[in-house]
Design an enzyme around this catalytic site. Structure first.
Site, short mmCIF file in Angstrom:
data_model
loop_
_atom_site.label_atom_id
_atom_site.label_comp_id
_atom_site.label_asym_id
_atom_site.label_seq_id
_atom_site.Cartn_x
_atom_site.Cartn_y
_atom_site.Cartn_z
N ALA A 96 -17.51 -8.45 -7.09
CA ALA A 96 -16.49 -8.32 -8.12
C ALA A 96 -15.10 -8.73 -7.63
CB ALA A 96 -16.45 -6.88 -8.65
N THR A 97 -14.82 -8.53 -6.34
CA THR A 97 -13.50 -8.93 -5.84
C THR A 97 -13.32 -10.44 -5.97
OG1 THR A 97 -13.21 -7.08 -4.31
CG2 THR A 97 -12.07 -9.12 -3.75
N GLN A 205 -17.85 -1.22 -12.66
CA GLN A 205 -18.33 0.15 -12.84
C GLN A 205 -19.01 0.38 -14.19
OE1 GLN A 205 -18.28 2.27 -10.42
NE2 GLN A 205 -16.81 1.40 -8.99
N SER A 225 -20.58 -6.63 -10.22
CA SER A 225 -20.87 -6.38 -8.81
C SER A 225 -22.30 -5.92 -8.65
CB SER A 225 -19.92 -5.31 -8.26
OG SER A 225 -20.28 -4.93 -6.95
N THR A 265 -23.40 -22.91 -1.01
CA THR A 265 -24.82 -22.65 -1.24
C THR A 265 -25.01 -21.25 -1.81
OG1 THR A 265 -25.43 -24.08 0.61
CG2 THR A 265 -27.09 -22.50 -0.14
N CYS A 351 -11.67 1.16 -1.38
CA CYS A 351 -10.83 0.02 -0.99
C CYS A 351 -9.43 0.44 -0.56
CB CYS A 351 -10.75 -0.98 -2.14
SG CYS A 351 -12.35 -1.64 -2.63
#
Length: 427
Positions: A96-97, A205, A225, A265, A351
């Site tokens: 997700a980042t 989430q 994510s 890739t 985080c």
């Protein structure tokens, strides 16, 4: 089905994480917002592509490549089906980042050439969204960081007033990772569509936990994510709408994979794991929802009925039940976490957990600093058991009472002294 799920929970608990000390009991895991344990069925789906079908999915001249490509495209379809999208709209990323960075920076840089240089987001967004916006500010973009109310909800009227002719993107999280608040995504999507502004949501989430139809919600870009839905770490996706088309400038140069938006890739085993996690989530979402709701109510009621001065952070009426953020007044949160060492918990986002500052999300909803410091996030999920929740309740109650007995502030409160009326002096 239920018997099979109990077996999966037992397997997942045994394989969850290495023990810190040899022979030490495995902690109960209640930090699902940080990461979820991999579903054993996901591992089973991934293994063949790590051992026998290990080909590069972009190799078009032999069966190894064909087999890997077939697996990746099936996974893409599973992810698309979960959010009611077209598989061609799914771009695989590392998580997700990366998806958030690609969506925010990619849209902003593409639209800047047409004079659209304004972005709107919330003060309670994930750090990677806020940092992406700050990066763009340094590049000359204008960013509006909207406040939220005491429940963590966006003010729709304020959002509408903030949109200008220069606005190119609104980025608002679907489910907050610290307090579990679910934003009015459909209203936001309809507003953005009516204003001709792209709408991006960080759904790390929410995916697999909250029913999502990107067309009905009018979402243009959505970040996903893998390790938040019982899939592998290092795998994620970005939904990028093709009709009406959303233009995004790639942030990496290379071979032009993933519609030219994400060169490199594709990691076939990880994507296949994400796809299998999405397939399972779509099939078992209602069962997971009922299970988590029951345990959430048990946890909140069990603690609140035995302890006073417990505050639920976030709007309970608009919250995902698997994310429960509680403040234990007159107790230092870090001390309570240390006392609850047999349970894997956190005081906020993984985080930003290295910071000693109170959560910026709790500060944004108006939480007083002492309460923000006393907060703990309980993450409940597919493999959480009733016995684990009962143990957590008992331990939380016992340790909170013990720590409060050591607190002079608690003694003053018991004597009826209003702490806010005291003028503290500094030496």
């Amino acid at each position: 089905m239920l018997k099979g799920r109990f077996l999966l929970r037992a397997i997942a608990r045994r394989t969850m994480a290495s023990k810190i000390e040899p022979g030490a009991p495995q902690p109960i895991y209640l930090d699902v917002q940080a990461t979820s344990p991999m579903d054993p069925r996901v591992v089973d789906a991934m293994l063949p592509y790590m051992i026998n079908d290990f080909g590069n999915p972009h190799s078009r001249t032999h069966s190894y490549g064909w087999k890997a490509e077939e697996g990746v495209e099936q996974a893409r379809k599973y992810v698309a089906d979960l959010i009611k999208a077209d598989p061609r709209d799914i771009v695989f990323t590392s998580g997700a980042t990366e998806s958030n960075n690609l969506a925010i920076k990619g849209v902003a840089k593409f639209r800047k050439q047409s004079g659209k240089n304004h972005i709107i987001t919330l003060q309670t967004e994930h750090k990677c969204v806020l940092d992406s916006c700050r990066y763009l500010e340094n590049e000359g973009f204008k960013v509006t960081y909207l406040p939220v109310d005491k429940g963590g909800m966006v003010d729709m009227e304020q959002l509408e007033q903030s949109i200008t002719p220069e606005t190119c993107l609104v980025s608002i999280m679907f489910v907050n990772n610290e307090i579990g608040v679910v934003q009015p995504i459909k209203q936001i999507g309809e507003l953005c569509r009516s204003k001709g502004v792209y709408f991006h949501t960080d759904a790390a989430q929410a995916t697999g936990k909250v029913p999502t139809d990107v067309n009905d919600l009018k979402i243009d870009l959505m970040s996903i994510s893998g390790h938040k839905i019982y899939g592998p770490k290092g795998a994620g996706a970005l939904y990028v709408r093709r009709r009406p088309r959303v233009r995004v400038e790639a942030q990496m140069s290379g071979g032009g994979q993933e519609r030219g938006l994400r060169s490199g890739t594709v990691a076939a085993p990880l994507c296949i794991g994400l796809g299998e996690a999405a397939r399972i989530a779509g099939r078992e979402m209602e069962m997971d929802k009922a299970h988590v709701e029951r345990l959430s109510r048990m946890l909140i009621d069990g603690i609140s009925e035995k302890l006073t001065h417990i505050i639920r952070n976030g709007d309970e009426k608009h919250a995902y039940p698997g994310c429960v953020n509680l403040s234990f007044a007159y107790v230092e949160g870090e001390s309570l976490l240390m006392a609850l060492k047999s349970i894997a918990l956190s005081s906020g986002s993984a985080c930003t957990s290295a910071s000693l500052e109170p959560s910026y999300v709790l500060r944004a909803i108006g939480s007083e600093e002492d309460l923000a410091h006393s907060s703990i996030r309980f993450g409940l999920g597919r493999f959480t058991t009733e016995e684990e929740v009962k143990h957590t309740i008992d331990l939380c109650v016992r340790e909170t009472e013990r720590l409060r007995e050591l607190s002079p502030l608690w003694e003053m409160v018991q004597e009826g002294i209003d702490l806010k009326s005291i003028q503290w002096t500094q030496h």
